[in-house]
Design a protein around this motif. Structure first.
Motif, PDB file in Angstrom:
ATOM      1  N   LEU A  69     -62.772  47.075 -21.000  1.00 31.89           N
ATOM      2  CA  LEU A  69     -63.599  47.556 -19.899  1.00 31.89           C
ATOM      3  C   LEU A  69     -64.985  47.961 -20.398  1.00 31.89           C
ATOM      4  O   LEU A  69     -66.000  47.666 -19.760  1.00 31.89           O
ATOM      5  CB  LEU A  69     -62.888  48.733 -19.228  1.00 31.89           C
ATOM      6  N   LEU A  70     -65.034  48.631 -21.561  1.00 26.80           N
ATOM      7  CA  LEU A  70     -66.315  49.025 -22.146  1.00 26.80           C
ATOM      8  C   LEU A  70     -67.177  47.804 -22.450  1.00 26.80           C
ATOM      9  O   LEU A  70     -68.385  47.797 -22.181  1.00 26.80           O
ATOM     10  CB  LEU A  70     -66.072  49.824 -23.429  1.00 26.80           C
ATOM     11  N   SER A  71     -66.567  46.762 -22.985  1.00 22.77           N
ATOM     12  CA  SER A  71     -67.317  45.546 -23.305  1.00 22.77           C
ATOM     13  C   SER A  71     -67.895  44.908 -22.047  1.00 22.77           C
ATOM     14  O   SER A  71     -69.059  44.491 -22.027  1.00 22.77           O
ATOM     15  CB  SER A  71     -66.408  44.547 -24.034  1.00 22.77           C
ATOM     16  N   TYR A  72     -67.086  44.840 -21.004  1.00 19.72           N
ATOM     17  CA  TYR A  72     -67.575  44.260 -19.748  1.00 19.72           C
ATOM     18  C   TYR A  72     -68.707  45.101 -19.154  1.00 19.72           C
ATOM     19  O   TYR A  72     -69.683  44.566 -18.624  1.00 19.72           O
ATOM     20  CB  TYR A  72     -66.431  44.157 -18.735  1.00 19.72           C
ATOM     21  N   LEU A  73     -68.578  46.413 -19.267  1.00 25.27           N
ATOM     22  CA  LEU A  73     -69.613  47.318 -18.759  1.00 25.27           C
ATOM     23  C   LEU A  73     -70.924  47.104 -19.500  1.00 25.27           C
ATOM     24  O   LEU A  73     -72.008  47.031 -18.896  1.00 25.27           O
ATOM     25  CB  LEU A  73     -69.147  48.772 -18.903  1.00 25.27           C
ATOM     26  N   LEU A  74     -70.854  46.964 -20.826  1.00 27.55           N
ATOM     27  CA  LEU A  74     -72.058  46.751 -21.629  1.00 27.55           C
ATOM     28  C   LEU A  74     -72.693  45.390 -21.348  1.00 27.55           C
ATOM     29  O   LEU A  74     -73.919  45.267 -21.307  1.00 27.55           O
ATOM     30  CB  LEU A  74     -71.715  46.881 -23.115  1.00 27.55           C
ATOM     31  N   ILE A  75     -71.862  44.387 -21.165  1.00 30.56           N
ATOM     32  CA  ILE A  75     -72.399  43.073 -20.803  1.00 30.56           C
ATOM     33  C   ILE A  75     -73.187  43.175 -19.502  1.00 30.56           C
ATOM     34  O   ILE A  75     -74.299  42.647 -19.369  1.00 30.56           O
ATOM     35  CB  ILE A  75     -71.264  42.042 -20.676  1.00 30.56           C
TER      36      ILE A  75
END
Length: 459
Positions: free
Chosen positions: A122-128
């Motif tokens: 979820l963090l990775s998707y948020l940063l993307i």
């Protein structure tokens, strides 16, 4: 090959070859593949994930905070290696604590670990979404988030081999960018007329030990990758040898990269309280070092790194869900491997659905939630080493006390120290999550009146 299954004592209940094979992974990962998996999980550019947040939190002492976190993580990485040698299974903290302290504590530890693992994709998707929206303001953030989730889920369903191949490309791209960034930073500093203090990033006006400890606690999420390697124990032919070595290589190499990048970032942009937006503060640093061209290169490389992290973190948490489902601690549908690639498809899809929360959660909240789960899990693993080797195995002697008492005890104390430095928001969310896990445990065991299934090894 060893695998874990839930069986009774009677031969009539032994799993059929078809059933057993549906619970065994393929084993395509060697040492290089494991290191790539861990580095992709960590993201070599992860220093910029919470760069603005922690730089402001520590008043410009980010490298000092990284030094403290690295020391704690190396101690804990050692403990992970010892537990992999004892229990080379895919459940990670869940498997280790269950074996050491029993099924109930194992469930709570595994549940708390999920707070860490399930929020990392979820963090990775948020940063993307954050960085792509920064570069393409006309495209809604939701488009980038949803597109990333769909593509990552597809690659995970194809199998771990496809992830390893993509990781090669994405990790090399990040390492090349780091070399370019350091070279341009040195060039920028050489053009300054004012004298430069080489120790300024570690200690200058505003130094505060409590603030640096609080920042170091948040930075634990940058290191989440060495522990994820342990979840691949059933997908490597010799886990007792290769997993511990891969864990130490990933944690040390990743930590040194974080120190190097954060040091030069602080040197070229010492004004820690003047970011346009703390969530994307790295853009300010890149613009000063290399102008818009470097900003473009950074955005592309960093988003690619986040994509790689999303792939491996989704793969990793699906293995933890698989282990808990196979064990009966969670619905058993999660503990099945399907398709010719033998992947935990149900768990993978469940993680992708959960990741939709990235559409409306904040970066600060996610970072605090992940750090709470990670530090609790790290503390549990350090204690499990002491319990397994000194209490259960009854090892004695100066060498064994040093290896299985002193080192893991230092790891436990350091992680507890960092854990206690987290914000009140971390504890509020984390304790609520643990409370929900306790309710689930009471439901599964009918108020602790029914024992959870025991694990046995099938050769």
């Amino acid at each position: 090959m060893n695998t874990i299954t839930n069986v009774t004592d009677t031969p009539a209940h032994q799993p059929s070859p078809k059933t057993a094979s549906s619970r065994r992974f393929r084993q395509p990962l060697g040492l290089v593949g494991l290191v790539l998996f861990g580095l992709a999980y960590m993201v070599p550019l992860a220093v910029f994930t919470t760069y603005g947040l922690v730089t402001q939190m520590t008043k410009g002492h980010l490298p000092t905070a990284y030094m403290l976190t690295l020391a704690a993580m190396l101690l804990t990485a050692y403990s992970y290696g010892r537990m992999v040698q004892a229990h080379p299974y895919s459940g990670s903290v869940y498997s280790y604590t269950r074996k050491a302290f029993g099924a109930y504590f194992g469930f709570i530890a595994g549940w708390t670990l999920l707070l860490d693992y399930i929020f990392l994709p979820l963090l990775s998707y948020l940063l993307i979404g954050i960085y792509m929206s920064e570069y393409f303001p006309g495209v809604p953030t939701a488009v980038w988030v949803l597109g990333s989730i769909a593509l990552v889920t597809t690659l995970n369903l194809v199998g771990i081999e496809s992830i390893t191949r993509v990781n090669w490309i994405l990790i090399v791209a990040q390492l090349v960018f780091i070399v370019v960034f350091v070279a341009l930073s040195v060039h920028t500093l050489s053009e300054q007329f004012a004298p430069v203090s080489l120790m300024a990033p570690f200690h200058h006006e505003g130094f505060s030990a409590p603030l640096i400890m609080a920042g170091a606690a948040v930075l634990c999420l940058s290191f989440l990758g060495f522990d994820a390697v342990s979840t691949m124990a059933e997908e490597t032919p010799d886990p007792r040898r290769t997993i511990p070595l891969a864990i130490m290589v990933v944690s040390l190499f990743g930590g040194l990269l974080f120190l190097l990048v954060s040091y030069f970032a602080q040197m070229v942009f010492p004004e820690w309280n003047s970011f346009v937006d703390p969530d994307s503060a790295s853009v300010d640093v890149m613009r000063r070092v290399g102008g818009e061209l470097l900003v473009t290169a950074f955005t592309a490389t960093y988003v690619a790194g986040c994509f790689a992290s999303a792939m491996v973190s989704q793969a990793s948490v699906s293995r933890v869900l698989f282990a808990m489902g196979r064990d009966g601690a969670l619905p058993r549908v999660l503990g099945k491997l399907v398709t010719k690639k033998r992947v935990p498809a149900t768990a993978i899809v469940l993680v992708s659905l959960f990741s939709l929360i990235a559409l409306f959660i904040t970066l600060d909240t996610v970072a605090n939630m992940i750090s709470f789960g990670a530090l609790f899990a790290f503390s549990a693993v350090n204690l499990a080493v002491i319990k397994h080797y000194l209490v259960d195995q009854k090892l004695r002697g100066t060498k064994n006390y040093l290896l299985y008492a002193v080192v893991p005890a230092l790891g436990f104390l350091s992680t507890i120290w960092l854990w206690s430095s987290l914000s009140s928001l971390s504890f509020t969310i984390g304790l609520c999550w643990m409370g929900l896990g306790l309710l689930c445990l009471l439901g599964i065991t009918r108020g602790l009146r029914v024992k959870m299934p025991e694990l046995q090894i099938v050769e």
